[in-house]
Write an enzyme that holds these catalytic residues in place. Sequence first.
Site, PDB file in Angstrom:
ATOM      1  N   ASP A  36       0.855  -1.187   0.000  1.00  0.00           N
ATOM      2  CA  ASP A  36       0.000   0.000   0.000  1.00  0.00           C
ATOM      3  C   ASP A  36       0.888   1.232   0.000  1.00  0.00           C
ATOM      4  OD1 ASP A  36      -2.344   1.673   0.245  1.00  0.00           O
ATOM      5  OD2 ASP A  36      -3.343  -0.002   1.254  1.00  0.00           O
ATOM      6  N   VAL A  64       0.749   2.034  -7.001  1.00  0.00           N
ATOM      7  CA  VAL A  64       0.587   1.293  -8.255  1.00  0.00           C
ATOM      8  C   VAL A  64       0.697   2.183  -9.481  1.00  0.00           C
ATOM      9  CG1 VAL A  64      -0.761  -0.554  -7.181  1.00  0.00           C
ATOM     10  CG2 VAL A  64      -1.945   1.418  -8.226  1.00  0.00           C
ATOM     11  N   TYR A 155     -14.389   5.905 -13.820  1.00  0.00           N
ATOM     12  CA  TYR A 155     -14.387   4.670 -13.040  1.00  0.00           C
ATOM     13  C   TYR A 155     -14.922   3.502 -13.855  1.00  0.00           C
ATOM     14  CZ  TYR A 155     -15.042   1.572  -9.022  1.00  0.00           C
ATOM     15  OH  TYR A 155     -14.974   0.520  -8.145  1.00  0.00           O
TER      16      TYR A 155
END
Length: 250
Positions: A36, A64, A155
């Site tokens: 994370d 990421v 999204y």
Amino acid sequence: MLLEEKNVIVTGGASGIGLASVKRCLEEGASVVIADIEDSDGAAHAQKLDNQYSGRCLFKVCDVTNTAQVDKLFDDTVAELSSVDAVFNNAGIGGLCPSDDVSDDEYLRIIDINLNGVFRVARAALRVMYRQGSGSIVNCASILGVFGQSQTAAYTAAKGGVVNMTRTLGIEAAPKGVRVNAIGPGYIDTPLLEALDDDMLQGLIQLHPIGRLGRPEEIANAFLFLASDEASFVTGAHLLVDGGFTAGKS
């Protein structure tokens, strides 16, 4: 135990669905890397779980959107644990905005984390798993990967991309002993929904024929199945775990 002596990476593992998945994997015998961002609670959770599960949990910083950090995550995990047997490609963010008002920066940020980030992690995982000749990658998609919803253009574009990317990666990886699948959660009772007022929350609940929101542990159980040898004939699939949300209206 379903994952005994397996090594698992969970991105976005410091909260919500990710943290629930970390805990389920530990319960099933795996060693788990919580991956994370640096200002998450990942290090604290990893320390507590490492003590509870006899040295089988550790934390690695990984954004990421940063290819170097993603690649380092896998290099370091292999160096410390010797293999990566399963990955939950779970890191992601939400975002609501009318399509005519969303900025380039916000649109691209959602795409970069939710779609490009999934690819970066999957690519790094495939490189390791191809050398091993085995492994399971599970990408976190969404019910919004299969139908639209207003104010979620970025999204839904990202999650739809994850669903079809999963199919393609599943086809590519199958001859090399690696399975790639996706999970499509419905609305899950996590801190991401805390900002909703009661009327909005009840409206979401009513969209699920099962009559409630999902629990993080229920998505974790789906990941556990897909990561394990119990799903040895499953690849390229998008498993909807949504309380009937996408089945239709009664």
